[in-house]
Design a protein around this motif. Structure first.
Motif, short mmCIF file in Angstrom:
data_model
loop_
_atom_site.label_atom_id
_atom_site.label_comp_id
_atom_site.label_asym_id
_atom_site.label_seq_id
_atom_site.Cartn_x
_atom_site.Cartn_y
_atom_site.Cartn_z
N ASP A 1 0.86 -1.18 0.00
CA ASP A 1 0.00 0.00 0.00
C ASP A 1 0.89 1.23 0.00
O ASP A 1 1.93 1.25 0.65
N ILE A 2 0.46 2.26 -0.70
CA ILE A 2 1.25 3.47 -0.86
C ILE A 2 0.74 4.52 0.10
O ILE A 2 -0.41 4.95 0.01
N ASP A 3 1.59 4.92 1.02
CA ASP A 3 1.23 5.98 1.95
C ASP A 3 1.52 7.31 1.30
O ASP A 3 2.61 7.86 1.40
N ILE A 4 0.55 7.86 0.61
CA ILE A 4 0.76 9.10 -0.12
C ILE A 4 -0.07 10.24 0.46
O ILE A 4 -0.09 11.33 -0.08
N GLY A 5 -0.74 10.00 1.56
CA GLY A 5 -1.42 11.07 2.26
C GLY A 5 -2.62 11.64 1.53
O GLY A 5 -2.88 12.83 1.64
N THR A 6 -3.35 10.86 0.81
CA THR A 6 -4.54 11.34 0.12
C THR A 6 -5.58 10.25 0.12
O THR A 6 -5.27 9.07 0.07
N SER A 7 -6.84 10.68 0.20
CA SER A 7 -7.94 9.72 0.16
C SER A 7 -8.62 9.70 -1.20
O SER A 7 -9.63 9.02 -1.37
N ASN A 8 -8.09 10.44 -2.16
CA ASN A 8 -8.66 10.48 -3.50
C ASN A 8 -8.41 9.14 -4.18
O ASN A 8 -7.26 8.75 -4.38
N THR B 1 5.17 12.80 2.07
CA THR B 1 4.17 12.05 1.31
C THR B 1 3.70 12.82 0.09
O THR B 1 3.35 12.22 -0.93
N THR B 2 3.70 14.16 0.18
CA THR B 2 3.26 14.96 -0.96
C THR B 2 4.22 14.83 -2.14
O THR B 2 3.79 14.66 -3.28
N SER B 3 5.51 14.89 -1.86
CA SER B 3 6.48 14.75 -2.94
C SER B 3 6.44 13.36 -3.55
O SER B 3 6.56 13.21 -4.78
#
Length: 313
Positions: free
Chosen positions: A50-57, A92-94
């Motif tokens: 799972d990718i922790d990218i900080g978004t629920s989109n 996470t944003t980058s």
């Protein structure tokens, strides 16, 4: 090439782009649904990949998942995580931006290549094989371009880190002379020297967070040196590791290391100057000397030619 065939190619390009985009959105939604099911049915420690990218989109999650899958195929040596850190992309944003670009760039370049092909001259659009080659080149460039940008970013940041090492050593020497320990020196450097050591300050701040979380100082320093892969910085960090583990004087070894680094940089600078001198010699021989000869000897040659012409008359 007839107008009907040209219109058919344009229509096929648009249809292919729309189908690809639709498939990408469908993959994004399905991947997000699968992750929700895994989080609901499995313990958190068992949810893998799972990718922790900080978004629920869900769309961004799906695109980032495809981007990470592409990266996994391209990264056969497992250097992606290290390159991310070397480039300074820890947040996470980058990582979200990188994975989304990794997933979208091939599609965007394919659509762009199709659009350019649709407005190409008739002598080009009449060659289907050339269309296939252009599509393959666009796909390969789209797959490799984000990784190439990340590698260039990592090298540029490594150069900035290398440039900050002498000031980093001087600052550590001053802090150690004031009686601070290694951890206290790092904490003071983050609080007061962050504006001076912009890149190293960020790395030291991450190191402090790891130490506060219970990491061992020696292991954290070794991991940081191996990850950043900057030779001068690695020498300093490994020296601090030895001092922290075995004790001993730290000022003199740091100053000796600084002297070695400065001598090495002086030799590199001399080598660059010698290369520049050789290149300038070639430039002078090719461009400056002919102009100088024309400027100095030109009037005398013109006078001599005129005199010989007058004698002949």
């Amino acid at each position: 090439m007839s107008a009907d065939l040209f219109a058919t190619l344009v229509a096929l390009t648009l249809v292919f782009g729309a189908l690809t985009l639709g498939a990408l959105v469908w993959w994004a939604i399905s991947a997000s649904h699968n992750r929700r099911v895994q989080r609901r049915l499995l313990p958190e420690s068992e949810v893998a990949n799972d990718i922790d990218i900080g978004t629920s989109n869900p769309v961004l999650q799906g695109i980032a998942s495809r981007g990470k899958a592409i990266e996994g195929v391209l990264d056969s040596e497992g250097a992606s995580a290290r390159l991310m850190i070397q480039a300074g992309w820890r947040s996470t944003t980058s990582r979200l931006v990188f994975y989304v670009l990794q997933g979208l760039t091939p599609l965007l370049l394919l659509i762009g290549a199709g659009a350019l092909w649709s407005v190409a001259p008739e002598r080009l659009t009449a060659k289907p094989l050339l269309l296939v080659l252009v599509a393959l080149m666009a796909l390969m460039l789209g797959l490799l371009l984000p990784s190439m940008v990340r590698s260039r970013r990592a090298k540029a940041r490594q150069a900035r880190l290398r440039a900050e090492v002498p000031l980093f050593i001087h600052t550590l020497v001053l802090l150690f002379e004031s009686g601070l320990s290694t951890r206290q020196a790092f904490s003071s450097l983050v609080r007061e020297g962050r504006g001076v050591l912009k890149e190293l300050g960020r790395e030291v701040e991450v190191l402090l967070r790891q130490l506060e979380a219970g990491a061992d100082m020696a292991d954290a320093l070794t991991k940081l040196a191996d990850t950043l892969d900057v030779a001068d910085l690695s020498t300093v960090l490994l020296l601090l590791r030895q001092v922290d583990r075995y004790g001993g004087e730290v000022k003199e070894p740091l100053l000796d290391t600084l002297q070695v680094i400065e001598d090495r940089r002086e030799m590199d600078l001399r080598e660059k100057v010698n290369l520049i001198s050789g290149r300038m010699t070639v430039v002078m021989v090719l461009f400056f000397f002919p102009a100088l000869i024309i400027f100095v000897a030109g009037p005398s040659w013109i006078s001599l030619i005129r005199a010989l012409g007058a004698i002949g008359k």
